[in-house]
Design a protein around this motif. Structure first.
Motif, PDB file in Angstrom:
ATOM      1  N   LEU A  26       0.852  -1.192   0.000  1.00 21.44           N
ATOM      2  CA  LEU A  26       0.000   0.000   0.000  1.00 21.44           C
ATOM      3  C   LEU A  26       0.883   1.236   0.000  1.00 21.44           C
ATOM      4  N   CYS A  27       0.682   2.080  -1.007  1.00 21.00           N
ATOM      5  CA  CYS A  27       1.415   3.340  -1.107  1.00 21.00           C
ATOM      6  C   CYS A  27       0.569   4.460  -0.504  1.00 21.00           C
ATOM      7  N   PHE A  28       1.176   5.229   0.380  1.00 24.77           N
ATOM      8  CA  PHE A  28       0.563   6.433   0.929  1.00 24.77           C
ATOM      9  C   PHE A  28       1.339   7.603   0.332  1.00 24.77           C
ATOM     10  N   SER A  29       0.732   8.304  -0.628  1.00 27.85           N
ATOM     11  CA  SER A  29       1.491   9.252  -1.452  1.00 27.85           C
ATOM     12  C   SER A  29       1.310  10.706  -1.059  1.00 27.85           C
ATOM     13  N   ASP A  30       0.535  10.995  -0.022  1.00 25.55           N
ATOM     14  CA  ASP A  30       0.304  12.385   0.361  1.00 25.55           C
ATOM     15  C   ASP A  30       1.597  12.969   0.947  1.00 25.55           C
ATOM     16  N   PRO A  31       2.223  13.957   0.293  1.00 28.70           N
ATOM     17  CA  PRO A  31       3.490  14.511   0.786  1.00 28.70           C
ATOM     18  C   PRO A  31       3.250  15.531   1.891  1.00 28.70           C
ATOM     19  N   VAL A  32       2.844  15.067   3.055  1.00 26.91           N
ATOM     20  CA  VAL A  32       2.372  15.979   4.101  1.00 26.91           C
ATOM     21  C   VAL A  32       3.471  16.865   4.683  1.00 26.91           C
ATOM     22  N   CYS A  33       4.738  16.575   4.357  1.00 24.36           N
ATOM     23  CA  CYS A  33       5.812  17.425   4.872  1.00 24.36           C
ATOM     24  C   CYS A  33       5.878  18.761   4.141  1.00 24.36           C
ATOM     25  N   VAL A  34       5.145  18.911   3.050  1.00 27.30           N
ATOM     26  CA  VAL A  34       5.105  20.179   2.331  1.00 27.30           C
ATOM     27  C   VAL A  34       3.651  20.610   2.149  1.00 27.30           C
ATOM     28  N   GLY A  35       3.448  21.922   2.130  1.00 29.47           N
ATOM     29  CA  GLY A  35       2.115  22.453   1.909  1.00 29.47           C
ATOM     30  C   GLY A  35       1.285  22.528   3.160  1.00 29.47           C
ATOM     31  N   PRO A  36       0.043  22.960   3.021  1.00 28.11           N
ATOM     32  CA  PRO A  36      -0.822  23.149   4.188  1.00 28.11           C
ATOM     33  C   PRO A  36      -1.193  21.826   4.833  1.00 28.11           C
TER      34      PRO A  36
END
Length: 304
Positions: A26-36
């Motif tokens: 399972l890939c979790f692709s949300d790049p939460v380290c950048v952006g809001p």
């Protein structure tokens, strides 16, 4: 025994079977380290917020991004169908931010207790850099309740508009081995008291001053100099575009990359940068930012 491998990217999807490591992926692709990353507990609103950012960040269709993120977040609700879930997250900020986002969503799922396992990273190399035999020899460690709780706590602090809780958390002894260093690196991208630049922005200017003339050369310089924030090409592009905007832009607008007189003055300590509006996790960054990183205190301070 049913095993799922959970990773913040697709870079291990083909490598794990080649190394003889069986299981679903399972890939979790949300790049939460950048952006809001302002999270108020409404998943629908969150997906809309992140889809808009990721689509703009990556030049993709917002509807398609929304569908992909929706599938990935929904899949986290089905992890209990597997006997074991192996979490493949390294030491860098990208991975640690994704890990605490995931743990925040799993913290209340009691049926997962005893099924979550953390793969051991060495703090230096990424998993895809390891030889197949070294990957196959890795032994997962059970994720403890305290690790899950601290991950969820870290996410609450990461997504809050006031960064002091995250600053305080990084000063504690944490059971997730790489979390404190990654979160402090995140905080150092707030504008600094000395010049108004975040750490990545300053590193970009220094790389250009040292001769980097393309985005690729800047990325190579940043990755060689910083083991905690492994910037991607899209992150580098966004920072460069940010530094090329405004009437007092630190970088000249045309290629090749060159410092403007303002950029030269910033690196000489003779000017102050006023950042364009953006979000650093849950924290708003404004031309006159409310929150700053103070290098003398090695912590965040409130301006006014």
């Amino acid at each position: 025994m049913s095993t799922l491998h959970l990773r913040c990217g697709d870079d291990l999807r083909d490598i794990l079977p080649r190394a003889g490591i069986a299981g679903d992926y399972l890939c979790f692709s949300d790049p939460v380290c950048v952006g809001p990353a302002r999270d108020e507990g409404d998943l629908i609103a969150w997906l809309g917020l992140r889809a808009r950012f990721v689509a703009l960040h990556a030049g993709q269709d917002v509807g398609q991004v929304r569908l992909r993120l929706g599938r990935e977040y929904t899949a986290l609700n089905g992890l209990h169908r597997h006997d074991a879930v192996h979490l493949w997250f390294e030491h860098d900020l990208w991975d640690q931010a994704a890990l605490i986002r995931i743990l925040s969503l799993l913290a209340e799922k009691r049926q997962l207790r005893g099924r979550l396992w953390l793969m051991p990273a060495d703090g230096l190399r990424s998993f895809p850099e390891l030889p197949d035999a070294a990957l196959a020899a890795l032994q997962p460690a059970p994720l403890t309740d305290l690790q899950i709780e601290q991950g969820a706590e870290a996410w609450d602090a990461f997504s809050a508009p006031d960064p002091r809780a995250l600053d305080a958390l990084t000063r504690r002894k944490l059971t997730l081995p790489f979390l404190a260093a990654a979160m402090r690196r995140h905080l150092r991208d707030l504008p600094w008291t000395v010049d108004g630049l975040g750490e990545t922005e300053r590193a970009v200017l220094r790389a250009v001053a040292a001769g980097a003339a393309t985005e690729g050369q800047v990325q190579a310089a940043l990755r060689a100099a910083d083991a905690v924030f492994h910037v991607t090409d899209l992150i580098v592009r966004e920072v460069i575009q940010r530094l090329r905007s405004g009437p007092k832009r630190p970088l000249l607008a045309k290629d090749p990359l060159r410092l403007s007189p303002q950029g030269e003055a910033l690196l000489a300590g003779a000017a102050r940068h006023r950042p364009a509006p953006r979000a650093q996790g849950g924290v708003p960054v404004l031309p006159d930012p409310p929150w700053l990183w103070d290098p003398r205190l090695a912590g965040v301070v409130h301006d006014g």
